[in-house]
Design a protein around this motif. Structure first.
Motif, PDB file in Angstrom:
ATOM      1  N   ALA A 174      46.692  37.810 -10.542  1.00  0.00           N
ATOM      2  CA  ALA A 174      47.121  38.711  -9.470  1.00  0.00           C
ATOM      3  C   ALA A 174      48.139  39.716  -9.999  1.00  0.00           C
ATOM      4  CB  ALA A 174      47.729  37.930  -8.311  1.00  0.00           C
ATOM      5  N   SER A 175      47.919  40.971  -9.672  1.00  0.00           N
ATOM      6  CA  SER A 175      48.845  42.039 -10.047  1.00  0.00           C
ATOM      7  C   SER A 175      48.739  43.119  -8.985  1.00  0.00           C
ATOM      8  CB  SER A 175      48.511  42.596 -11.436  1.00  0.00           C
ATOM      9  OG  SER A 175      47.209  43.163 -11.440  1.00  0.00           O
ATOM     10  N   LEU A 176      49.500  44.172  -9.154  1.00  0.00           N
ATOM     11  CA  LEU A 176      49.460  45.280  -8.200  1.00  0.00           C
ATOM     12  C   LEU A 176      48.797  46.492  -8.843  1.00  0.00           C
ATOM     13  CD1 LEU A 176      52.979  45.127  -6.510  1.00  0.00           C
ATOM     14  CD2 LEU A 176      50.814  44.257  -5.644  1.00  0.00           C
ATOM     15  N   SER A 177      47.882  47.112  -8.100  1.00  0.00           N
ATOM     16  CA  SER A 177      47.350  48.408  -8.493  1.00  0.00           C
ATOM     17  C   SER A 177      48.239  49.447  -7.830  1.00  0.00           C
ATOM     18  CB  SER A 177      45.896  48.560  -8.037  1.00  0.00           C
ATOM     19  OG  SER A 177      45.400  49.843  -8.347  1.00  0.00           O
ATOM     20  N   THR A 178      49.026  50.150  -8.631  1.00  0.00           N
ATOM     21  CA  THR A 178      50.050  51.025  -8.083  1.00  0.00           C
ATOM     22  C   THR A 178      49.467  52.336  -7.577  1.00  0.00           C
ATOM     23  OG1 THR A 178      50.502  51.899 -10.289  1.00  0.00           O
ATOM     24  CG2 THR A 178      51.799  50.012  -9.558  1.00  0.00           C
ATOM     25  N   ALA A 179      50.217  52.957  -6.652  1.00  0.00           N
ATOM     26  CA  ALA A 179      49.807  54.221  -6.030  1.00  0.00           C
ATOM     27  C   ALA A 179      48.397  54.114  -5.472  1.00  0.00           C
ATOM     28  CB  ALA A 179      49.918  55.375  -7.021  1.00  0.00           C
ATOM     29  N   SER A 180      48.092  52.962  -4.878  1.00  0.00           N
ATOM     30  CA  SER A 180      46.749  52.686  -4.353  1.00  0.00           C
ATOM     31  C   SER A 180      46.871  51.890  -3.062  1.00  0.00           C
ATOM     32  CB  SER A 180      45.919  51.875  -5.364  1.00  0.00           C
ATOM     33  OG  SER A 180      45.863  52.499  -6.613  1.00  0.00           O
ATOM     34  N   VAL A 181      45.799  51.840  -2.323  1.00  0.00           N
ATOM     35  CA  VAL A 181      45.714  50.961  -1.159  1.00  0.00           C
ATOM     36  C   VAL A 181      44.375  50.242  -1.183  1.00  0.00           C
ATOM     37  CG1 VAL A 181      47.251  52.299   0.327  1.00  0.00           C
ATOM     38  CG2 VAL A 181      44.809  52.811   0.313  1.00  0.00           C
ATOM     39  N   GLU A 182      44.385  49.054  -0.616  1.00  0.00           N
ATOM     40  CA  GLU A 182      43.143  48.294  -0.462  1.00  0.00           C
ATOM     41  C   GLU A 182      42.529  48.637   0.880  1.00  0.00           C
ATOM     42  OE1 GLU A 182      41.598  43.673   0.059  1.00  0.00           O
ATOM     43  OE2 GLU A 182      43.599  44.070  -0.750  1.00  0.00           O
ATOM     44  N   GLY A 183      41.288  49.072   0.867  1.00  0.00           N
ATOM     45  CA  GLY A 183      40.613  49.434   2.097  1.00  0.00           C
ATOM     46  C   GLY A 183      40.080  48.226   2.829  1.00  0.00           C
ATOM     47  N   SER A 184      39.417  48.471   3.939  1.00  0.00           N
ATOM     48  CA  SER A 184      38.792  47.413   4.718  1.00  0.00           C
ATOM     49  C   SER A 184      37.667  46.764   3.920  1.00  0.00           C
ATOM     50  CB  SER A 184      38.235  48.003   6.013  1.00  0.00           C
ATOM     51  OG  SER A 184      37.436  47.076   6.686  1.00  0.00           O
ATOM     52  N   ASN A 185      37.450  45.456   4.135  1.00  0.00           N
ATOM     53  CA  ASN A 185      36.334  44.779   3.465  1.00  0.00           C
ATOM     54  C   ASN A 185      35.085  44.725   4.340  1.00  0.00           C
ATOM     55  OD1 ASN A 185      37.066  42.853   5.339  1.00  0.00           O
ATOM     56  ND2 ASN A 185      37.147  41.146   3.895  1.00  0.00           N
ATOM     57  N   VAL A 186      35.088  45.518   5.414  1.00  0.00           N
ATOM     58  CA  VAL A 186      33.919  45.582   6.302  1.00  0.00           C
ATOM     59  C   VAL A 186      32.769  46.296   5.597  1.00  0.00           C
ATOM     60  CG1 VAL A 186      33.009  46.512   8.463  1.00  0.00           C
ATOM     61  CG2 VAL A 186      35.317  45.546   8.388  1.00  0.00           C
ATOM     62  N   LYS A 187      31.608  45.662   5.586  1.00  0.00           N
ATOM     63  CA  LYS A 187      30.387  46.272   5.052  1.00  0.00           C
ATOM     64  C   LYS A 187      29.518  46.682   6.239  1.00  0.00           C
ATOM     65  CE  LYS A 187      30.497  43.568   0.771  1.00  0.00           C
ATOM     66  NZ  LYS A 187      31.782  42.917   1.061  1.00  0.00           N
ATOM     67  N   ILE A 188      29.438  47.996   6.464  1.00  0.00           N
ATOM     68  CA  ILE A 188      28.780  48.514   7.659  1.00  0.00           C
ATOM     69  C   ILE A 188      27.335  48.040   7.763  1.00  0.00           C
ATOM     70  CG2 ILE A 188      27.968  50.619   8.792  1.00  0.00           C
ATOM     71  CD1 ILE A 188      30.882  50.186   9.188  1.00  0.00           C
ATOM     72  N   GLU A 189      26.597  48.038   6.634  1.00  0.00           N
ATOM     73  CA  GLU A 189      25.189  47.642   6.704  1.00  0.00           C
ATOM     74  C   GLU A 189      25.037  46.194   7.161  1.00  0.00           C
ATOM     75  OE1 GLU A 189      26.759  47.035   2.536  1.00  0.00           O
ATOM     76  OE2 GLU A 189      26.817  48.615   4.075  1.00  0.00           O
ATOM     77  N   GLU A 190      25.949  45.314   6.717  1.00  0.00           N
ATOM     78  CA  GLU A 190      25.883  43.921   7.146  1.00  0.00           C
ATOM     79  C   GLU A 190      26.222  43.788   8.627  1.00  0.00           C
ATOM     80  OE1 GLU A 190      28.310  41.501   4.700  1.00  0.00           O
ATOM     81  OE2 GLU A 190      27.174  41.894   2.849  1.00  0.00           O
ATOM     82  N   GLN A 191      27.177  44.591   9.092  1.00  0.00           N
ATOM     83  CA  GLN A 191      27.560  44.531  10.498  1.00  0.00           C
ATOM     84  C   GLN A 191      26.410  44.961  11.407  1.00  0.00           C
ATOM     85  OE1 GLN A 191      30.526  43.248  11.622  1.00  0.00           O
ATOM     86  NE2 GLN A 191      30.811  42.734   9.451  1.00  0.00           N
ATOM     87  N   PHE A 192      25.654  45.984  11.003  1.00  0.00           N
ATOM     88  CA  PHE A 192      24.531  46.418  11.836  1.00  0.00           C
ATOM     89  C   PHE A 192      23.407  45.392  11.833  1.00  0.00           C
ATOM     90  CE2 PHE A 192      26.409  50.713  11.731  1.00  0.00           C
ATOM     91  CZ  PHE A 192      26.263  51.042  13.063  1.00  0.00           C
ATOM     92  N   THR A 193      23.211  44.724  10.700  1.00  0.00           N
ATOM     93  CA  THR A 193      22.205  43.658  10.662  1.00  0.00           C
ATOM     94  C   THR A 193      22.591  42.536  11.615  1.00  0.00           C
ATOM     95  OG1 THR A 193      21.664  44.162   8.361  1.00  0.00           O
ATOM     96  CG2 THR A 193      21.057  41.986   9.175  1.00  0.00           C
ATOM     97  N   THR A 194      23.872  42.146  11.572  1.00  0.00           N
ATOM     98  CA  THR A 194      24.367  41.101  12.468  1.00  0.00           C
ATOM     99  C   THR A 194      24.320  41.561  13.919  1.00  0.00           C
ATOM    100  OG1 THR A 194      25.852  40.391  10.696  1.00  0.00           O
ATOM    101  CG2 THR A 194      26.279  39.516  12.873  1.00  0.00           C
ATOM    102  N   LEU A 195      24.565  42.852  14.144  1.00  0.00           N
ATOM    103  CA  LEU A 195      24.513  43.404  15.506  1.00  0.00           C
ATOM    104  C   LEU A 195      23.127  43.264  16.105  1.00  0.00           C
ATOM    105  CD1 LEU A 195      25.823  45.063  17.812  1.00  0.00           C
ATOM    106  CD2 LEU A 195      25.164  47.128  16.552  1.00  0.00           C
ATOM    107  N   ILE A 196      22.108  43.557  15.314  1.00  0.00           N
ATOM    108  CA  ILE A 196      20.728  43.447  15.808  1.00  0.00           C
ATOM    109  C   ILE A 196      20.411  41.996  16.155  1.00  0.00           C
ATOM    110  CG2 ILE A 196      18.312  43.698  15.140  1.00  0.00           C
ATOM    111  CD1 ILE A 196      19.195  46.100  13.433  1.00  0.00           C
ATOM    112  N   GLN A 197      20.837  41.075  15.289  1.00  0.00           N
ATOM    113  CA  GLN A 197      20.584  39.659  15.553  1.00  0.00           C
ATOM    114  C   GLN A 197      21.289  39.200  16.817  1.00  0.00           C
ATOM    115  OE1 GLN A 197      22.027  37.929  11.913  1.00  0.00           O
ATOM    116  NE2 GLN A 197      20.089  38.199  10.810  1.00  0.00           N
ATOM    117  N   ALA A 198      22.548  39.606  16.996  1.00  0.00           N
ATOM    118  CA  ALA A 198      23.301  39.207  18.178  1.00  0.00           C
ATOM    119  C   ALA A 198      22.695  39.803  19.440  1.00  0.00           C
ATOM    120  CB  ALA A 198      24.763  39.650  18.032  1.00  0.00           C
ATOM    121  N   GLN A 199      22.230  41.046  19.326  1.00  0.00           N
ATOM    122  CA  GLN A 199      21.621  41.700  20.489  1.00  0.00           C
ATOM    123  C   GLN A 199      20.356  40.971  20.924  1.00  0.00           C
ATOM    124  OE1 GLN A 199      20.345  45.705  19.722  1.00  0.00           O
ATOM    125  NE2 GLN A 199      20.406  46.289  21.889  1.00  0.00           N
TER     126      GLN A 199
END
Length: 456
Positions: A406-431
């Motif tokens: 573990a270390s720090l990547s400086t002058a950076s930010v970690e974005g969301s780990n949401v994968k849109i394509e997976e969410q839409f696949t799950t959305l169709i199944q839930a629907q």
């Protein structure tokens, strides 16, 4: 299985899938939120037993959420107080009382009063504290800027990282360095010492008030042997304070007031001699007044580079430096890869002012989600453990364990780990599952209506 059970199963299915759809919508909405961790809805069936122990599995479904703590994409921001964790762990942050301008739980810092987050988009607020986009203050261990040391203790000894007061920070010179080539063809002086038969250098210094001053040094050649070796004497020829007035009795124009600092011996090749090759050569300076005692580094024995020399035909100019920090020269702060908050000052000088720990728990999956970017420990997650970022060696003032990888990547930010394509696949199944559950309810309703009609 009766009509009531079918109806209940349909309703429970609708409720469970409604929760799943809510989770999916929240994930998609936060697909661009720094440090956001997606949630996944999981399902389990209700299994009931009657009093004889016979199990009746057809009693519906229940939904629960599980956090996905996989890393998000690290993006460069160019903001020096931003950082993304590469590897395991979290930043520790705390709520701020916006009106009072203090931490809401300033009296204590514990697992209950701090949050864990991967959202490292920190920047100074109006009070100088480092806060992220959610308005939470970064926590760390305060260090002594002059020495960079401090205790890596427990949660209770952590404080919000603050950059306030750094514009006025000052530090007197205690270390200085000087490199130059003394004139090889200078004649040894056997008579009266003058400014004409000595070589002079003005050594810049900073006093305890953070103001500039200087010491005049004079180099006098006192001997030249037939084998090419030579001897020089070093003098303090006077000190000038920040107000431009002399400090002490030294006068650069009056050699009788000069104070001897020591003697330097040079080998035939023009390098310093008199000690093991590579060992340092220093002089102790006592300027007086508001100045601190200073160790002057003149280089190393036997070295032609970064040292005082006397080599024929060479003139590399004068290179000098000191560790003093003038008041008002603060230029900003940065987070380092190994978890320090460093203050930068004019002239490339840097001081470590806080140390940021890497907070880990045994089971991050069972952390309580306060929001999609902030979490709190639970009995199942385990308590917070404090570790050092990186793989530092020669640690001072701490025995904190290292977080492997573990270390720090400086002058950076970690974005969301949401994968849109997976969410839409799950959305169709839930629907589709939601529609099927609604069909169960309508079928049970039709069966109930038919039963009622039969009675009539």
């Amino acid at each position: 299985m009766g009509i009531t059970t079918i109806f209940n199963n349909g309703v429970l299915g609708l409720t469970a899938q409604n929760r799943a759809l809510g989770t999916i919508s929240n994930n998609i909405a936060n697909a661009s939120t720094s440090g956001f961790k997606a949630s996944e809805t999981q399902f389990s069936d209700f299994v009931l037993s009657d009093r004889t122990g016979n199990k009746d599995p057809g009693n519906g479904v229940r939904a629960f959420e599980r956090l996905d703590h996989s890393g998000g994409t690290v993006t460069q921001t160019g903001v020096t107080t931003n950082a993304a964790i590469v590897g395991n762990g979290f930043f520790l942050v705390q709520d701020l009382d916006a009106q009072a301008g203090t931490t809401a739980t300033a009296a204590r810092t514990s697992d209950d009063s701090v949050f864990l987050t991967r959202s490292g988009d920190f920047s100074p607020d109006k009070e100088g504290r480092l806060v992220n986009g959610a308005g939470k203050a970064l926590m760390g261990f305060k260090l002594d800027p002059a020495s960079g040391t401090g205790s890596f203790g427990s949660l209770s000894s952590m404080t919000p990282v603050s950059l306030s007061g750094l514009q006025d920070y000052r530090e007197a010179s205690t270390q200085a360095s000087l490199n130059l080539n003394l004139p090889y063809d200078q004649e040894p002086v056997t008579g009266q010492i003058t400014t004409a038969n000595t070589t002079g250098v003005v050594l810049n210094m900073v006093d305890r008030n953070g103001a500039d001053g200087a010491m005049a040094l004079r180099f006098l050649k006192t001997g030249q042997a037939e084998d090419g070796t030579s001897t020089w004497q070093v003098f303090n020829a006077g000190v000038i304070g920040a107000d431009g007035k002399p400090v002490g009795s030294g006068n650069v124009n009056d050699p009788t007031t000069w104070q001897s600092l020591g003697t330097l011996n040079f080998a035939r090749n023009g390098t310093l001699t008199g000690g093991p090759t590579g060992s340092p050569v220093t002089l102790t300076l006592n300027p007086g007044g508001d100045f601190a005692q200073t160790t002057l580094d003149l280089g190393s024995y036997g070295k032609m580079t970064n040292s005082i020399t006397t080599i024929a035909g060479m003139d590399l100019g004068i290179v000098q430096g000191n560790n003093g920090i003038r008041a008002g020269t603060y230029q900003g702060a940065e987070l380092t890869e190994d978890g320090f908050v460093a203050a930068n000052f004019q002239g490339g000088k840097q001081r470590y002012i806080y140390r940021i720990p890497d907070a880990t728990v045994i089971n991050p999956t069972d952390l309580e989600s306060v929001s999609g970017t902030m979490f709190r420990t639970t009995a199942n997650s385990g308590a917070v453990r404090l570790n050092s970022f990186g793989n530092l060696t020669g640690e001072t003032g701490t025995s904190a364990p290292k977080t492997v990888g573990a270390s720090l990547s400086t002058a950076s930010v970690e974005g969301s780990n949401v994968k849109i394509e997976e969410q839409f696949t799950t959305l169709i199944q839930a629907q589709r599952t939601y529609s099927a559950a609604s069909k169960l309810v309508s079928t049970a309703d039709e069966m109930t209506t038919t039963t009622i009609t039969l009675k009539s």
